[in-house]
Design a protein around this motif. Sequence first.
Motif, PDB file in Angstrom:
ATOM      1  N   UNK A  92       0.824  -1.193   0.000  1.00 59.76           N
ATOM      2  CA  UNK A  92       0.000   0.000   0.000  1.00 59.76           C
ATOM      3  C   UNK A  92       0.871   1.261   0.000  1.00 59.76           C
ATOM      4  N   UNK A  93       2.024   1.179   0.671  1.00 56.23           N
ATOM      5  CA  UNK A  93       2.976   2.283   0.731  1.00 56.23           C
ATOM      6  C   UNK A  93       4.398   1.733   0.655  1.00 56.23           C
ATOM      7  N   UNK A  94       5.270   2.546   0.078  1.00 54.23           N
ATOM      8  CA  UNK A  94       6.694   2.203   0.061  1.00 54.23           C
ATOM      9  C   UNK A  94       7.442   3.362   0.705  1.00 54.23           C
ATOM     10  N   UNK A  95       8.244   3.014   1.706  1.00 57.95           N
ATOM     11  CA  UNK A  95       9.020   4.017   2.446  1.00 57.95           C
ATOM     12  C   UNK A  95      10.495   3.880   2.103  1.00 57.95           C
ATOM     13  N   UNK A  96      11.153   5.009   1.926  1.00 58.36           N
ATOM     14  CA  UNK A  96      12.606   5.052   1.840  1.00 58.36           C
ATOM     15  C   UNK A  96      13.091   5.539   3.185  1.00 58.36           C
ATOM     16  N   UNK A  97      14.106   4.891   3.721  1.00 58.27           N
ATOM     17  CA  UNK A  97      14.605   5.300   5.031  1.00 58.27           C
ATOM     18  C   UNK A  97      16.127   5.398   5.019  1.00 58.27           C
ATOM     19  N   UNK A  98      16.609   6.202   5.966  1.00 62.54           N
ATOM     20  CA  UNK A  98      18.034   6.166   6.300  1.00 62.54           C
ATOM     21  C   UNK A  98      18.098   5.848   7.779  1.00 62.54           C
ATOM     22  N   UNK A  99      19.194   5.244   8.180  1.00 63.63           N
ATOM     23  CA  UNK A  99      19.333   4.811   9.566  1.00 63.63           C
ATOM     24  C   UNK A  99      20.765   5.074  10.002  1.00 63.63           C
ATOM     25  N   UNK A 100      20.931   6.038  10.877  1.00 64.23           N
ATOM     26  CA  UNK A 100      22.248   6.386  11.395  1.00 64.23           C
ATOM     27  C   UNK A 100      22.440   5.686  12.731  1.00 64.23           C
ATOM     28  N   UNK A 115      13.743  12.340  -2.944  1.00 67.54           N
ATOM     29  CA  UNK A 115      12.899  12.312  -1.740  1.00 67.54           C
ATOM     30  C   UNK A 115      13.560  13.008  -0.549  1.00 67.54           C
ATOM     31  N   UNK A 116      14.686  13.657  -0.792  1.00 68.30           N
ATOM     32  CA  UNK A 116      15.397  14.449   0.229  1.00 68.30           C
ATOM     33  C   UNK A 116      16.021  13.585   1.338  1.00 68.30           C
ATOM     34  N   UNK A 117      16.310  12.321   1.044  1.00 66.09           N
ATOM     35  CA  UNK A 117      17.053  11.481   1.982  1.00 66.09           C
ATOM     36  C   UNK A 117      18.530  11.831   1.799  1.00 66.09           C
ATOM     37  N   UNK A 118      19.208  12.216   2.873  1.00 66.58           N
ATOM     38  CA  UNK A 118      20.603  12.643   2.781  1.00 66.58           C
ATOM     39  C   UNK A 118      21.583  11.612   3.329  1.00 66.58           C
ATOM     40  N   UNK A 119      21.276  11.027   4.498  1.00 62.66           N
ATOM     41  CA  UNK A 119      22.228  10.122   5.126  1.00 62.66           C
ATOM     42  C   UNK A 119      22.369   8.842   4.290  1.00 62.66           C
ATOM     43  N   UNK A 120      23.596   8.512   3.934  1.00 59.65           N
ATOM     44  CA  UNK A 120      23.885   7.367   3.093  1.00 59.65           C
ATOM     45  C   UNK A 120      23.823   7.709   1.605  1.00 59.65           C
ATOM     46  N   UNK A 121      23.358   8.899   1.304  1.00 63.00           N
ATOM     47  CA  UNK A 121      23.210   9.328  -0.097  1.00 63.00           C
ATOM     48  C   UNK A 121      24.211  10.436  -0.396  1.00 63.00           C
ATOM     49  N   UNK A 122      24.044  11.583   0.249  1.00 70.25           N
ATOM     50  CA  UNK A 122      24.971  12.711   0.047  1.00 70.25           C
ATOM     51  C   UNK A 122      25.830  12.936   1.298  1.00 70.25           C
ATOM     52  N   UNK A 123      25.425  12.335   2.391  1.00 75.74           N
ATOM     53  CA  UNK A 123      26.156  12.470   3.668  1.00 75.74           C
ATOM     54  C   UNK A 123      26.409  11.086   4.238  1.00 75.74           C
ATOM     55  N   UNK A 124      27.632  10.846   4.677  1.00 74.23           N
ATOM     56  CA  UNK A 124      27.990   9.537   5.235  1.00 74.23           C
ATOM     57  C   UNK A 124      27.956   9.558   6.758  1.00 74.23           C
ATOM     58  N   UNK A 125      29.013  10.001   7.386  1.00 73.67           N
ATOM     59  CA  UNK A 125      29.061  10.025   8.856  1.00 73.67           C
ATOM     60  C   UNK A 125      29.494  11.378   9.351  1.00 73.67           C
TER      61      UNK A 125
END
Length: 187
Positions: A48-56, A177-187
């Motif tokens: 029903x929905x698909x979520x993109x996530x980042x997890x620090x 989708x404006x996800x930054x961590x793991x995409x444009x920003x690492x640690x």
Amino acid sequence: MKQLIFLIILSSQFCYSQTKFERNAKCTKTKNFTESQRLSNFPFSETSQIKLISFESKKLEFTGEELSNHLNSIKLKIDLFDPTIYTEVATLSSVQINKLTDIIYNYSYKKFPYSVGEAKCYEPRNAIIFLDKNNYIISFIEICFGCDRYRTSSQELNLGEECTEKFEMIKSIFKECKIEYGITRRD
């Protein structure tokens, strides 16, 4: 004179081979599955929905280990999606879902390239999480964009035929989708 002709022929074959390699090594649209055909596959057919996530990682674990442990602990079709667990969360629109399934099912190499990429450390920071109509997690794809590798919650689910550029194409959806961590920003 014979040596000159031989060198010209040899160099022209080398140029042709290099161009042929470059064509084979590009990820291109090789299939034309329709949107409805793509959406009829698991987990899209039950989603029903698909979520993109980042997890620090919040603990002193190796990068990616905490995300992998969390995803391993999920009881599929039993656990509800809790957005507060993740660093960033975005919901895919129908246009973005269409783009994602197009990448997964329709893109591959024309021919398998002649070289194999080098393996790097697996440090996943992102995932695609599939939810049913009641917000239960039914499946996931854990992704490491650093080494272009992934794992899924089900053997029924994969990223289709291998092609390295798929990870960049999927990464562009995360960026959109404006996800930054793991995409444009690492640690």
